[in-house]
Design a protein around this motif. Structure first.
Motif, short mmCIF file in Angstrom:
data_model
loop_
_atom_site.label_atom_id
_atom_site.label_comp_id
_atom_site.label_asym_id
_atom_site.label_seq_id
_atom_site.Cartn_x
_atom_site.Cartn_y
_atom_site.Cartn_z
N MET A 1 1.03 -1.06 -0.17
CA MET A 1 0.18 0.13 -0.02
C MET A 1 0.77 1.03 0.12
SD MET A 1 -3.13 -0.81 0.07
CE MET A 1 -3.89 0.72 0.81
N SER A 2 0.16 2.22 -0.44
CA SER A 2 1.00 3.45 -0.22
C SER A 2 1.40 3.97 1.05
CB SER A 2 0.16 4.83 -1.09
OG SER A 2 0.63 5.88 -0.78
N ASP A 3 2.52 4.74 0.99
CA ASP A 3 3.06 5.03 2.27
C ASP A 3 2.04 6.13 3.00
OD1 ASP A 3 6.49 4.74 1.63
OD2 ASP A 3 5.20 3.35 2.39
N VAL A 4 1.23 6.78 2.39
CA VAL A 4 0.35 8.06 2.70
C VAL A 4 -1.00 7.58 2.76
CG1 VAL A 4 -0.31 10.15 2.23
CG2 VAL A 4 2.03 9.72 1.88
N LYS A 6 -4.05 8.15 3.03
CA LYS A 6 -5.08 8.67 2.65
C LYS A 6 -4.95 9.12 1.20
CE LYS A 6 -6.83 10.44 6.99
NZ LYS A 6 -7.46 11.65 7.75
N THR A 7 -4.09 8.75 0.50
CA THR A 7 -4.07 9.09 -1.05
C THR A 7 -3.66 8.01 -1.80
OG1 THR A 7 -2.69 11.26 -0.19
CG2 THR A 7 -2.23 10.52 -2.37
N LYS A 8 -4.18 7.87 -2.87
CA LYS A 8 -4.18 6.67 -3.56
C LYS A 8 -3.17 6.86 -4.89
CE LYS A 8 -6.66 3.18 -6.27
NZ LYS A 8 -7.64 2.34 -6.78
N VAL A 9 -2.08 6.19 -5.07
CA VAL A 9 -1.10 6.61 -5.80
C VAL A 9 -1.19 5.34 -6.85
CG1 VAL A 9 1.26 6.84 -6.54
CG2 VAL A 9 0.28 7.89 -4.33
N THR A 83 -6.04 4.04 -17.54
CA THR A 83 -6.40 3.08 -16.62
C THR A 83 -6.22 3.48 -14.93
OG1 THR A 83 -5.41 1.41 -18.27
CG2 THR A 83 -5.56 0.90 -15.82
N ALA A 84 -5.23 4.29 -14.88
CA ALA A 84 -5.03 4.95 -13.42
C ALA A 84 -6.31 5.85 -13.21
CB ALA A 84 -3.56 5.53 -13.46
N LEU A 85 -6.67 6.58 -14.14
CA LEU A 85 -7.61 7.30 -13.82
C LEU A 85 -9.07 6.50 -13.52
CD1 LEU A 85 -7.11 10.29 -16.53
CD2 LEU A 85 -6.42 10.32 -14.17
N ASP A 86 -9.18 5.43 -14.32
CA ASP A 86 -10.17 4.55 -14.11
C ASP A 86 -10.21 3.88 -12.73
OD1 ASP A 86 -11.31 5.06 -16.67
OD2 ASP A 86 -10.38 3.13 -17.50
N GLU A 87 -9.07 3.70 -12.19
CA GLU A 87 -8.94 3.13 -10.88
C GLU A 87 -8.92 4.23 -9.83
OE1 GLU A 87 -8.52 0.04 -9.86
OE2 GLU A 87 -8.15 -0.83 -11.80
N GLN A 88 -9.41 5.45 -10.14
CA GLN A 88 -9.67 6.41 -9.17
C GLN A 88 -8.59 6.95 -8.34
OE1 GLN A 88 -12.77 8.07 -9.15
NE2 GLN A 88 -13.12 6.54 -10.90
N ALA A 89 -7.15 6.85 -9.03
CA ALA A 89 -6.05 7.43 -8.59
C ALA A 89 -6.25 9.03 -8.10
CB ALA A 89 -4.89 7.18 -9.46
N ASP A 90 -5.32 9.28 -6.84
CA ASP A 90 -5.26 10.71 -6.63
C ASP A 90 -4.11 11.37 -7.37
OD1 ASP A 90 -7.59 10.96 -4.76
OD2 ASP A 90 -6.30 9.78 -3.69
N TRP A 91 -2.93 10.46 -7.51
CA TRP A 91 -1.80 10.86 -8.02
C TRP A 91 -1.32 9.79 -8.91
CZ3 TRP A 91 0.78 15.30 -6.98
CH2 TRP A 91 0.35 16.12 -5.56
N VAL A 92 -0.58 10.17 -10.15
CA VAL A 92 -0.05 9.07 -10.97
C VAL A 92 1.37 9.31 -11.19
CG1 VAL A 92 -0.10 8.26 -13.64
CG2 VAL A 92 -2.12 9.22 -12.36
N LEU A 93 1.98 8.13 -10.91
CA LEU A 93 3.41 8.19 -10.84
C LEU A 93 3.96 7.31 -12.24
CD1 LEU A 93 6.40 8.44 -9.35
CD2 LEU A 93 5.96 6.00 -8.61
N ALA A 179 -3.86 13.64 -10.56
CA ALA A 179 -4.80 12.98 -11.57
C ALA A 179 -5.78 13.89 -11.98
CB ALA A 179 -5.41 11.79 -10.74
N ASP A 180 -6.02 14.91 -11.28
CA ASP A 180 -6.98 15.97 -11.89
C ASP A 180 -6.17 16.90 -12.87
OD1 ASP A 180 -9.24 15.22 -10.40
OD2 ASP A 180 -8.60 16.83 -8.66
#
Length: 329
Positions: A1-4, A6-9, A83-93, A179-180
């Motif tokens: 999981m992400s280290d933060v 509340k943030t989905k990366v 695909t990342a946007l479809d996964e409801q990512a907050d940030w994309v790396l 992502a926005d």
């Protein structure tokens, strides 16, 4: 999981005919994000099978999309970003297939956006680049005082600084992007295919009022390819040694950037013109096949400036990663 928590990366990595070294690179950031989307451009059945084996070992943490052929970097990145946007990512790396993240790189980037006095519109955070096989300090092209519309630029580093603000550009590998931002300004422009596609995306973001910030303590181990070091009049120079075909693409896209952004970002264009002169010097002084490369450059400049032949060309095996845009002047 992400280290933060509340943030989905979601990480997006484009691969091309990789070997077992990719598994090492992948593991460096797999535990730092919530999901890795691998978009595979491989045309080698062995490389395709290896990736399927790697994904099976990592279970639901990795999603593999195999194109069956080389779609080029831009199109493959867009498949992964969508695909990342479809996964409801907050940030994309975004990651290259030969780049590795040091421990906590992702969380340090996110924490920088929260804990430093950054502009509220910061939408791209990038790590400090440590180039493998090349000993030089990471330096970045910045706009002095954030005056992006002025014919000014600066070259800055992390000397006594934890963050660098007001960057003009950053390479895509290691970039953590809201992502926005993709939803607002669109995805990567596929007509650039590879070189300068990240420059175009960065300038489009700045044009909409967003900012790019580099973070010293977040570190990316990056491979810039077949560079060679040379000495001339007591100075060090690095030759890129790109093929003539790649030179055509670089100069087509770079002069297209000049044409499209001259009046919006004159400072960056001044920088890039000076970088071009230094690049030509390196080719003439240190590289092989000079005449062939110069002919390709002339064709690329004509295409980029006058707008003919800008449609996507079929990618070849030399066009799997983009150029770095620091340390040129």
């Amino acid at each position: 999981m992400s280290d933060v928590s509340k943030t989905k990366v979601v990480a997006v990595t484009v691969t091309y005919n990789v070997d077992h070294r990719f598994e090492i690179a992948l593991k460096s950031y797999l535990d730092q994000v919530d999901l890795v989307v691998i978009v595979d451009n491989s045309n080698s059945s062995d490389a395709q099978a290896l990736l399927r084996q790697i994904v099976e070992a990592d279970g639901k943490r990795v999603k593999l999309i195999q194109n069956g052929e080389n779609f080029g970097l831009a199109k493959a990145q867009n498949i992964g970003i969508s695909t990342a946007l479809d996964e409801q990512a907050d940030w994309v790396l975004l990651m290259d297939d030969d780049s590795s993240a040091e421990k906590q790189m992702v969380s340090l980037l996110i924490e920088a956006s929260q804990h430093y006095n950054l502009a509220a519109e910061t939408a791209i955070l990038v790590p400090q680049l440590q180039e493998q096989g090349v000993k030089r300090e990471a330096r970045y092209v910045v706009s002095p005082y954030g005056q992006f519309r002025q014919p000014l630029f600066g070259i800055d580093d992390f000397s006594q600084k934890s963050v660098l603000q007001n960057l003009y550009i950053a390479i895509s590998s290691g970039s953590l992007i809201k992502a926005d931002l993709f939803r607002e300004i669109g995805l990567i422009r596929e007509s650039f295919n590879i070189d300068y596609l990240d420059v175009d995306f960065c300038l489009r973001a700045i044009d909409k009022g967003y900012r790019i910030v580099a973070v010293r303590d977040a570190v990316l181990l990056h491979n810039l390819g077949a560079q060679t070091e040379h000495q001339f009049l007591g100075r060090r120079f690095w030759a890129w040694n790109h093929s003539a075909k790649r030179r055509f693409t670089i100069y087509r896209n770079r002069t297209r950037i000049w044409r499209e952004y001259l009046f919006r970002f004159p400072g960056f264009i001044v920088y890039d013109v000076l970088a071009t002169l230094q690049d030509l010097f390196r080719i003439l002084m240190f590289e092989e096949n000079r005449a062939t490369k110069l002919k390709a450059i002339i064709r690329g400049v004509g295409t980029g400036l006058f707008g003919t032949g800008l449609s996507k060309q079929p990618p070849d095996s030399s066009m799997t990663h983009h150029t770095s845009y620091k340390n040129k002047v």
